[in-house]
Design an enzyme around this catalytic site. Structure first.
Site, PDB file in Angstrom:
ATOM      1  N   CYS A 170       0.841  -1.215   0.000  1.00  0.00           N
ATOM      2  CA  CYS A 170       0.000   0.000   0.000  1.00  0.00           C
ATOM      3  C   CYS A 170       0.871   1.258   0.000  1.00  0.00           C
ATOM      4  O   CYS A 170       0.545   2.253  -0.660  1.00  0.00           O
ATOM      5  CB  CYS A 170      -0.904   0.032   1.223  1.00  0.00           C
ATOM      6  SG  CYS A 170      -2.066  -1.321   1.311  1.00  0.00           S
TER       7      CYS A 170
HETATM    8  C1  BEZ Z   1       0.630  -4.695   1.865  1.00  0.00           C
HETATM    9  O1  BEZ Z   1       0.076  -3.641   1.601  1.00  0.00           O
HETATM   10  O2  BEZ Z   1       1.821  -4.818   1.741  1.00  0.00           O
HETATM   11  C2  BEZ Z   1      -0.154  -5.904   2.334  1.00  0.00           C
HETATM   12  C3  BEZ Z   1      -1.310  -5.729   3.056  1.00  0.00           C
HETATM   13  C4  BEZ Z   1      -2.002  -6.853   3.500  1.00  0.00           C
HETATM   14  C5  BEZ Z   1      -1.538  -8.124   3.187  1.00  0.00           C
HETATM   15  C6  BEZ Z   1      -0.374  -8.267   2.429  1.00  0.00           C
HETATM   16  C7  BEZ Z   1       0.330  -7.147   1.999  1.00  0.00           C
END
Ligand code: BEZ
Length: 211
Positions: free
Chosen positions: A45
Protein backbone atom coordinates in the site's frame (compact mmCIF):
# COMPACT_ATOMS: atom_id res chain seq x y z
CA UNK A 1 -24.08 -4.19 -0.52
CA UNK A 2 -21.87 -4.32 -3.52
CA UNK A 3 -21.94 -2.33 -6.71
CA UNK A 4 -21.98 -3.16 -10.40
CA UNK A 5 -21.06 -1.34 -13.58
CA UNK A 6 -23.68 1.25 -14.50
CA UNK A 7 -24.88 1.73 -10.91
CA UNK A 8 -24.85 5.18 -9.38
CA UNK A 9 -21.75 5.30 -7.16
CA UNK A 10 -23.05 5.32 -3.57
CA UNK A 11 -22.75 8.74 -1.96
CA UNK A 12 -21.23 8.99 1.49
CA UNK A 13 -19.79 11.38 4.02
CA UNK A 14 -16.53 10.32 5.65
CA UNK A 15 -13.54 11.73 7.46
CA UNK A 16 -10.28 11.79 5.55
CA UNK A 17 -6.70 12.95 5.83
CA UNK A 18 -7.89 16.22 4.24
CA UNK A 19 -11.05 16.71 6.34
CA UNK A 20 -14.67 15.70 5.85
CA UNK A 21 -15.52 14.43 2.38
CA UNK A 22 -19.03 14.44 0.92
CA UNK A 23 -18.31 12.10 -1.98
CA UNK A 24 -20.59 13.40 -4.76
CA UNK A 25 -20.02 17.02 -3.80
CA UNK A 26 -16.26 16.45 -3.64
CA UNK A 27 -16.26 14.88 -7.11
CA UNK A 28 -18.22 17.80 -8.60
CA UNK A 29 -18.23 17.48 -12.39
CA UNK A 30 -14.98 15.49 -12.55
CA UNK A 31 -14.21 11.83 -13.07
CA UNK A 32 -13.21 10.00 -9.90
CA UNK A 33 -11.05 7.09 -8.84
CA UNK A 34 -11.67 5.53 -5.45
CA UNK A 35 -9.15 2.86 -4.46
CA UNK A 36 -9.19 0.78 -1.30
CA UNK A 37 -6.32 -0.58 0.79
CA UNK A 38 -6.02 -3.39 3.28
CA UNK A 39 -4.47 -1.27 6.05
CA UNK A 40 -2.12 1.59 6.93
CA UNK A 41 1.61 0.94 7.41
CA UNK A 42 1.68 -1.98 5.00
CA UNK A 43 4.42 -2.26 2.39
CA UNK A 44 2.53 -2.72 -0.87
CA UNK A 45 0.00 0.00 0.00
CA UNK A 46 2.84 2.37 0.80
CA UNK A 47 4.25 1.95 -2.71
CA UNK A 48 0.80 2.28 -4.29
CA UNK A 49 -0.02 5.55 -2.53
CA UNK A 50 3.37 6.97 -3.49
CA UNK A 51 2.87 5.93 -7.10
CA UNK A 52 -0.53 7.62 -7.27
CA UNK A 53 0.90 10.82 -5.78
CA UNK A 54 3.53 10.91 -8.53
CA UNK A 55 0.87 10.25 -11.19
CA UNK A 56 -1.44 13.02 -9.94
CA UNK A 57 -0.58 15.35 -12.87
CA UNK A 58 -1.60 12.55 -15.28
CA UNK A 59 -4.93 12.16 -13.50
CA UNK A 60 -5.48 15.94 -13.49
CA UNK A 61 -4.74 16.13 -17.22
CA UNK A 62 -7.66 13.73 -17.67
CA UNK A 63 -9.98 15.68 -15.34
CA UNK A 64 -9.87 12.91 -12.72
CA UNK A 65 -9.85 13.30 -8.92
CA UNK A 66 -8.29 10.48 -6.90
CA UNK A 67 -9.18 9.37 -3.40
CA UNK A 68 -7.85 6.42 -1.41
CA UNK A 69 -9.52 4.51 1.41
CA UNK A 70 -8.05 2.57 4.29
CA UNK A 71 -9.91 1.29 7.32
CA UNK A 72 -7.62 2.92 9.87
CA UNK A 73 -8.45 6.25 11.56
CA UNK A 74 -7.40 9.72 10.36
CA UNK A 75 -4.58 10.09 12.90
CA UNK A 76 -3.04 6.86 11.63
CA UNK A 77 -3.35 8.07 8.02
CA UNK A 78 -1.55 11.31 8.92
CA UNK A 79 1.34 9.38 10.49
CA UNK A 80 1.48 6.94 7.59
CA UNK A 81 1.52 9.77 5.03
CA UNK A 82 4.80 10.99 6.59
CA UNK A 83 6.30 7.54 5.93
CA UNK A 84 4.91 7.42 2.39
CA UNK A 85 6.39 10.82 1.59
CA UNK A 86 9.74 9.86 3.06
CA UNK A 87 10.09 6.38 1.57
CA UNK A 88 8.50 7.01 -1.83
CA UNK A 89 10.15 10.40 -2.29
CA UNK A 90 6.89 12.19 -2.98
CA UNK A 91 4.11 14.18 -1.31
CA UNK A 92 0.72 12.55 -0.91
CA UNK A 93 -1.49 15.15 -2.55
CA UNK A 94 -4.98 13.62 -2.37
CA UNK A 95 -7.23 12.51 0.50
CA UNK A 96 -7.22 9.11 2.20
CA UNK A 97 -10.62 8.22 3.64
CA UNK A 98 -10.64 6.84 7.18
CA UNK A 99 -13.15 4.02 7.37
CA UNK A 100 -12.68 2.36 10.78
CA UNK A 101 -16.31 1.19 10.94
CA UNK A 102 -16.10 -0.19 7.36
CA UNK A 103 -19.09 1.96 6.38
CA UNK A 104 -17.82 3.05 2.97
CA UNK A 105 -16.12 -0.31 2.43
CA UNK A 106 -19.41 -2.13 2.90
CA UNK A 107 -21.27 0.31 0.63
CA UNK A 108 -18.77 -0.39 -2.16
CA UNK A 109 -18.17 -4.09 -1.48
CA UNK A 110 -14.51 -3.68 -0.55
CA UNK A 111 -14.75 -6.40 2.09
CA UNK A 112 -14.41 -9.94 0.73
CA UNK A 113 -14.89 -12.04 3.86
CA UNK A 114 -13.57 -15.24 2.32
CA UNK A 115 -10.31 -13.46 1.45
CA UNK A 116 -10.06 -11.63 4.79
CA UNK A 117 -12.58 -10.53 7.37
CA UNK A 118 -10.13 -8.01 8.86
CA UNK A 119 -8.91 -6.20 5.75
CA UNK A 120 -10.50 -4.59 2.74
CA UNK A 121 -9.16 -5.90 -0.55
CA UNK A 122 -7.46 -3.79 -3.22
CA UNK A 123 -10.33 -2.47 -5.32
CA UNK A 124 -10.46 0.33 -7.86
CA UNK A 125 -13.67 2.11 -8.80
CA UNK A 126 -13.79 4.59 -11.67
CA UNK A 127 -16.73 7.01 -11.45
CA UNK A 128 -17.84 9.17 -14.39
CA UNK A 129 -18.98 12.80 -14.03
CA UNK A 130 -22.63 11.63 -13.96
CA UNK A 131 -21.63 9.51 -10.89
CA UNK A 132 -21.97 6.16 -12.65
CA UNK A 133 -19.65 3.27 -11.87
CA UNK A 134 -17.59 2.71 -15.03
CA UNK A 135 -14.97 0.22 -13.87
CA UNK A 136 -14.44 -2.16 -10.98
CA UNK A 137 -11.21 -4.09 -10.51
CA UNK A 138 -10.25 -6.11 -7.47
CA UNK A 139 -6.77 -7.38 -6.70
CA UNK A 140 -5.63 -9.55 -3.82
CA UNK A 141 -3.78 -7.89 -0.95
CA UNK A 142 -0.50 -9.47 -2.10
CA UNK A 143 -0.49 -7.80 -5.54
CA UNK A 144 0.09 -4.08 -5.99
CA UNK A 145 -1.98 -2.43 -8.69
CA UNK A 146 -0.76 -1.15 -12.03
CA UNK A 147 -1.84 2.50 -12.10
CA UNK A 148 -0.66 2.95 -15.68
CA UNK A 149 -3.43 0.49 -16.52
CA UNK A 150 -5.94 2.66 -14.65
CA UNK A 151 -4.84 5.68 -16.72
CA UNK A 152 -5.18 3.57 -19.88
CA UNK A 153 -8.76 2.65 -18.94
CA UNK A 154 -9.57 6.31 -18.26
CA UNK A 155 -8.29 7.16 -21.76
CA UNK A 156 -10.46 4.41 -23.23
CA UNK A 157 -13.56 5.42 -21.24
CA UNK A 158 -13.22 9.09 -22.16
CA UNK A 159 -12.74 8.21 -25.84
CA UNK A 160 -15.55 5.65 -26.09
CA UNK A 161 -17.97 7.96 -24.25
CA UNK A 162 -17.69 10.43 -27.12
CA UNK A 163 -17.25 8.30 -30.25
CA UNK A 164 -18.87 5.09 -31.56
CA UNK A 165 -15.68 3.11 -31.00
CA UNK A 166 -14.25 0.56 -28.61
CA UNK A 167 -10.60 -0.08 -27.80
CA UNK A 168 -8.96 -3.41 -28.61
CA UNK A 169 -6.72 -5.56 -26.43
CA UNK A 170 -3.73 -3.72 -25.00
CA UNK A 171 -4.78 -0.50 -26.76
CA UNK A 172 -2.91 2.64 -25.82
CA UNK A 173 -3.65 6.30 -26.51
CA UNK A 174 -2.90 7.05 -30.18
CA UNK A 175 -3.43 3.55 -31.52
CA UNK A 176 -6.18 2.37 -33.88
CA UNK A 177 -9.59 1.53 -32.43
CA UNK A 178 -12.53 -0.60 -33.55
CA UNK A 179 -15.89 0.70 -34.76
CA UNK A 180 -18.70 -0.63 -32.56
CA UNK A 181 -20.99 -3.27 -34.08
CA UNK A 182 -24.04 -0.93 -33.90
CA UNK A 183 -22.57 1.17 -36.75
CA UNK A 184 -23.32 -0.20 -40.22
CA UNK A 185 -20.28 -0.46 -42.48
CA UNK A 186 -21.92 1.83 -45.08
CA UNK A 187 -22.25 4.54 -42.41
CA UNK A 188 -18.59 4.44 -41.36
CA UNK A 189 -17.12 6.86 -43.96
CA UNK A 190 -19.40 9.71 -42.86
CA UNK A 191 -18.66 9.13 -39.19
CA UNK A 192 -14.95 8.35 -39.47
CA UNK A 193 -13.38 10.61 -42.10
CA UNK A 194 -9.86 9.31 -41.32
CA UNK A 195 -10.83 6.06 -43.07
CA UNK A 196 -11.28 2.47 -41.97
CA UNK A 197 -10.22 -1.07 -42.77
CA UNK A 198 -12.74 -3.92 -42.83
CA UNK A 199 -10.95 -7.07 -41.70
CA UNK A 200 -14.21 -8.95 -41.12
CA UNK A 201 -17.75 -7.64 -41.36
CA UNK A 202 -17.71 -7.33 -37.56
CA UNK A 203 -14.09 -6.13 -37.23
CA UNK A 204 -13.64 -2.64 -38.62
CA UNK A 205 -10.51 -0.68 -37.64
CA UNK A 206 -10.18 3.11 -37.74
CA UNK A 207 -7.55 5.59 -36.53
CA UNK A 208 -8.28 7.04 -33.09
CA UNK A 209 -10.81 9.76 -33.99
CA UNK A 210 -9.98 12.43 -31.40
CA UNK A 211 -6.29 13.06 -32.16
C1 BEZ B 1 0.63 -4.69 1.86
O1 BEZ B 1 0.08 -3.64 1.60
O2 BEZ B 1 1.82 -4.82 1.74
C2 BEZ B 1 -0.15 -5.90 2.33
C3 BEZ B 1 -1.31 -5.73 3.06
C4 BEZ B 1 -2.00 -6.85 3.50
C5 BEZ B 1 -1.54 -8.12 3.19
C6 BEZ B 1 -0.37 -8.27 2.43
C7 BEZ B 1 0.33 -7.15 2.00
Amino acid sequence: MSIRLGDTAPDFTAESSEGTIHCHQWLGDKWGILFSHPADFTPVCTTELGTVAKLKPEFEKRNVKVIALSVDPVQSHLEWIKDINETQNTTVNYPIIADPAFEVSKLYGFVHPNASDKFTVRSVVIISPDKKVKLLITYPASTGRNFDEILRVIDSLQLTDNYSVATPANWKQGEDVVVIPAIKTEDIPAKFPKGFKEIKSYLRITPQPNI
